[in-house]
Design a protein around this motif. Sequence first.
Motif, PDB file in Angstrom:
ATOM      1  N   LEU A  92     -46.085 -27.255 -93.870  1.00  0.00           N
ATOM      2  CA  LEU A  92     -47.713 -26.759 -95.842  1.00  0.00           C
ATOM      3  C   LEU A  92     -47.728 -25.039 -95.772  1.00  0.00           C
ATOM      4  O   LEU A  92     -47.442 -24.819 -94.294  1.00  0.00           O
ATOM      5  CB  LEU A  92     -48.357 -27.170 -95.504  1.00  0.00           C
ATOM      6  CG  LEU A  92     -48.694 -28.565 -96.545  1.00  0.00           C
ATOM      7  CD1 LEU A  92     -50.245 -29.055 -95.889  1.00  0.00           C
ATOM      8  CD2 LEU A  92     -48.505 -28.860 -97.723  1.00  0.00           C
ATOM      9  N   VAL A  93     -47.083 -24.154 -96.548  1.00  0.00           N
ATOM     10  CA  VAL A  93     -47.072 -22.739 -96.461  1.00  0.00           C
ATOM     11  C   VAL A  93     -48.829 -22.930 -96.544  1.00  0.00           C
ATOM     12  O   VAL A  93     -48.996 -23.196 -97.854  1.00  0.00           O
ATOM     13  CB  VAL A  93     -45.791 -22.227 -96.684  1.00  0.00           C
ATOM     14  CG1 VAL A  93     -45.936 -20.653 -97.085  1.00  0.00           C
ATOM     15  CG2 VAL A  93     -44.583 -22.955 -95.898  1.00  0.00           C
ATOM     16  N   ARG A  94     -48.825 -21.981 -96.568  1.00  0.00           N
ATOM     17  CA  ARG A  94     -50.260 -21.723 -97.214  1.00  0.00           C
ATOM     18  C   ARG A  94     -50.611 -19.957 -96.777  1.00  0.00           C
ATOM     19  O   ARG A  94     -50.287 -19.315 -95.969  1.00  0.00           O
ATOM     20  CB  ARG A  94     -51.437 -21.975 -96.840  1.00  0.00           C
ATOM     21  CG  ARG A  94     -52.127 -21.817 -95.684  1.00  0.00           C
ATOM     22  CD  ARG A  94     -53.526 -22.874 -95.829  1.00  0.00           C
ATOM     23  NE  ARG A  94     -53.438 -24.231 -95.513  1.00  0.00           N
ATOM     24  CZ  ARG A  94     -53.459 -25.349 -94.496  1.00  0.00           C
ATOM     25  NH1 ARG A  94     -54.425 -24.482 -93.372  1.00  0.00           N
ATOM     26  NH2 ARG A  94     -53.498 -26.297 -94.489  1.00  0.00           N
ATOM     27  N   LEU A  95     -51.309 -18.830 -97.750  1.00  0.00           N
ATOM     28  CA  LEU A  95     -51.702 -17.631 -97.472  1.00  0.00           C
ATOM     29  C   LEU A  95     -52.953 -17.885 -96.187  1.00  0.00           C
ATOM     30  O   LEU A  95     -53.286 -18.447 -95.961  1.00  0.00           O
ATOM     31  CB  LEU A  95     -52.386 -16.964 -98.906  1.00  0.00           C
ATOM     32  CG  LEU A  95     -51.231 -16.568 -99.730  1.00  0.00           C
ATOM     33  CD1 LEU A  95     -52.216 -15.891-100.713  1.00  0.00           C
ATOM     34  CD2 LEU A  95     -50.537 -16.039 -99.178  1.00  0.00           C
ATOM     35  N   THR A  96     -52.648 -16.900 -95.292  1.00  0.00           N
ATOM     36  CA  THR A  96     -53.420 -17.149 -93.897  1.00  0.00           C
ATOM     37  C   THR A  96     -55.041 -15.623 -94.966  1.00  0.00           C
ATOM     38  O   THR A  96     -54.664 -14.851 -95.995  1.00  0.00           O
ATOM     39  CB  THR A  96     -52.979 -15.551 -93.047  1.00  0.00           C
ATOM     40  OG1 THR A  96     -52.617 -14.465 -93.926  1.00  0.00           O
ATOM     41  CG2 THR A  96     -52.134 -16.707 -91.941  1.00  0.00           C
ATOM     42  N   GLU A  97     -55.868 -15.351 -93.926  1.00  0.00           N
ATOM     43  CA  GLU A  97     -56.983 -14.285 -94.202  1.00  0.00           C
ATOM     44  C   GLU A  97     -56.262 -12.952 -94.433  1.00  0.00           C
ATOM     45  O   GLU A  97     -56.509 -12.661 -96.057  1.00  0.00           O
ATOM     46  CB  GLU A  97     -57.916 -14.565 -93.395  1.00  0.00           C
ATOM     47  CG  GLU A  97     -58.936 -14.392 -94.523  1.00  0.00           C
ATOM     48  CD  GLU A  97     -60.750 -13.717 -93.254  1.00  0.00           C
ATOM     49  OE1 GLU A  97     -60.978 -12.617 -93.000  1.00  0.00           O
ATOM     50  OE2 GLU A  97     -60.474 -14.897 -92.356  1.00  0.00           O
ATOM     51  N   SER A  98     -55.188 -13.091 -94.215  1.00  0.00           N
ATOM     52  CA  SER A  98     -54.777 -11.476 -94.048  1.00  0.00           C
ATOM     53  C   SER A  98     -53.715 -11.796 -96.019  1.00  0.00           C
ATOM     54  O   SER A  98     -53.401  -9.923 -96.241  1.00  0.00           O
ATOM     55  CB  SER A  98     -54.143 -10.676 -93.044  1.00  0.00           C
ATOM     56  OG  SER A  98     -53.218 -11.754 -92.334  1.00  0.00           O
ATOM     57  N   GLY A  99     -52.744 -12.399 -95.448  1.00  0.00           N
ATOM     58  CA  GLY A  99     -51.856 -12.617 -96.840  1.00  0.00           C
ATOM     59  C   GLY A  99     -53.176 -12.435 -98.114  1.00  0.00           C
ATOM     60  O   GLY A  99     -52.524 -12.380 -99.153  1.00  0.00           O
ATOM     61  N   ALA A 100     -53.821 -13.474 -98.342  1.00  0.00           N
ATOM     62  CA  ALA A 100     -55.261 -13.197 -98.960  1.00  0.00           C
ATOM     63  C   ALA A 100     -55.192 -12.140 -99.410  1.00  0.00           C
ATOM     64  O   ALA A 100     -55.826 -11.716-101.071  1.00  0.00           O
ATOM     65  CB  ALA A 100     -56.407 -14.410 -99.731  1.00  0.00           C
ATOM     66  N   GLU A 101     -55.946 -11.094 -98.718  1.00  0.00           N
ATOM     67  CA  GLU A 101     -56.546  -9.639 -99.247  1.00  0.00           C
ATOM     68  C   GLU A 101     -55.022  -9.046 -99.388  1.00  0.00           C
ATOM     69  O   GLU A 101     -55.528  -7.803 -99.909  1.00  0.00           O
ATOM     70  CB  GLU A 101     -57.097  -9.617 -97.490  1.00  0.00           C
ATOM     71  CG  GLU A 101     -58.139  -9.620 -96.942  1.00  0.00           C
ATOM     72  CD  GLU A 101     -59.562  -9.474 -98.094  1.00  0.00           C
ATOM     73  OE1 GLU A 101     -59.724  -7.964 -99.014  1.00  0.00           O
ATOM     74  OE2 GLU A 101     -60.045 -10.426 -98.946  1.00  0.00           O
ATOM     75  N   ALA A 102     -54.687  -8.894 -98.186  1.00  0.00           N
ATOM     76  CA  ALA A 102     -52.698  -8.723 -98.514  1.00  0.00           C
ATOM     77  C   ALA A 102     -52.554  -8.943-100.437  1.00  0.00           C
ATOM     78  O   ALA A 102     -52.132  -7.884-101.413  1.00  0.00           O
ATOM     79  CB  ALA A 102     -51.761  -8.600 -98.485  1.00  0.00           C
ATOM     80  N   PHE A 103     -52.769  -9.819-101.231  1.00  0.00           N
ATOM     81  CA  PHE A 103     -52.219 -10.267-102.495  1.00  0.00           C
ATOM     82  C   PHE A 103     -53.694  -9.541-103.236  1.00  0.00           C
ATOM     83  O   PHE A 103     -54.126  -9.123-104.066  1.00  0.00           O
ATOM     84  CB  PHE A 103     -52.229 -11.914-102.180  1.00  0.00           C
ATOM     85  CG  PHE A 103     -51.879 -12.045-103.746  1.00  0.00           C
ATOM     86  CD1 PHE A 103     -50.537 -11.729-104.297  1.00  0.00           C
ATOM     87  CD2 PHE A 103     -52.617 -12.626-104.945  1.00  0.00           C
ATOM     88  CE1 PHE A 103     -49.643 -12.527-105.760  1.00  0.00           C
ATOM     89  CE2 PHE A 103     -52.019 -13.129-106.227  1.00  0.00           C
ATOM     90  CZ  PHE A 103     -50.755 -12.332-106.382  1.00  0.00           C
ATOM     91  N   LYS A 104     -54.702  -9.072-102.739  1.00  0.00           N
ATOM     92  CA  LYS A 104     -55.396  -8.872-104.012  1.00  0.00           C
ATOM     93  C   LYS A 104     -55.366  -7.441-103.480  1.00  0.00           C
ATOM     94  O   LYS A 104     -55.749  -6.461-105.076  1.00  0.00           O
ATOM     95  CB  LYS A 104     -57.223  -9.002-102.930  1.00  0.00           C
ATOM     96  CG  LYS A 104     -58.092 -10.127-102.685  1.00  0.00           C
ATOM     97  CD  LYS A 104     -59.247 -10.021-102.610  1.00  0.00           C
ATOM     98  CE  LYS A 104     -59.316 -11.798-102.410  1.00  0.00           C
ATOM     99  NZ  LYS A 104     -60.918 -11.855-102.112  1.00  0.00           N
TER     100      LYS A 104
END
Length: 148
Positions: A92-104
């Motif tokens: 499974l692939v999921r956004l990390t916390e830093s990935g979620a922030e980068a997407f914001k």
Amino acid sequence: MSAKELNEMIRQIRACFNHLKLLGDELLRDLGITSAMRGVMESLEIVGEQTVPQIAKTKGVSRQHIQLLVDALGEAELIGIFTNPQHKRSSLVRLTESGAEAFKEIRRKEVVILEEMAAEMDADALSLTTQTLSSLHSIVLNQLENGE
């Protein structure tokens, strides 16, 4: 609509897509994210964790293409790879916390340019175009499902 008119519309869609990709790459360059990587991140942000084959299927691209993007996103620590209890070989692939922030941050950058572009367009024409493209997409998917 004639086949000739539809062909011209499709030609315009392809040209616009390619230029949108260039614009996206330029907009995200300082974040070290390409438009293709952004697309994977968006899928994970909207749907949640998925396998590489699931992402590839929804995007209509090869699993290998998505795997390359996932590898790059993993190296940048924007996504994480986790054991899939449903499938031993497909993680499974999921956004990390830093990935979620980068997407914001991606969304913040995009909204500025999207508002500028939308201001130059007629709202009724934009709505009709969205409906037309949605219909075309449904027809294309139907053609694919029927093997035509």
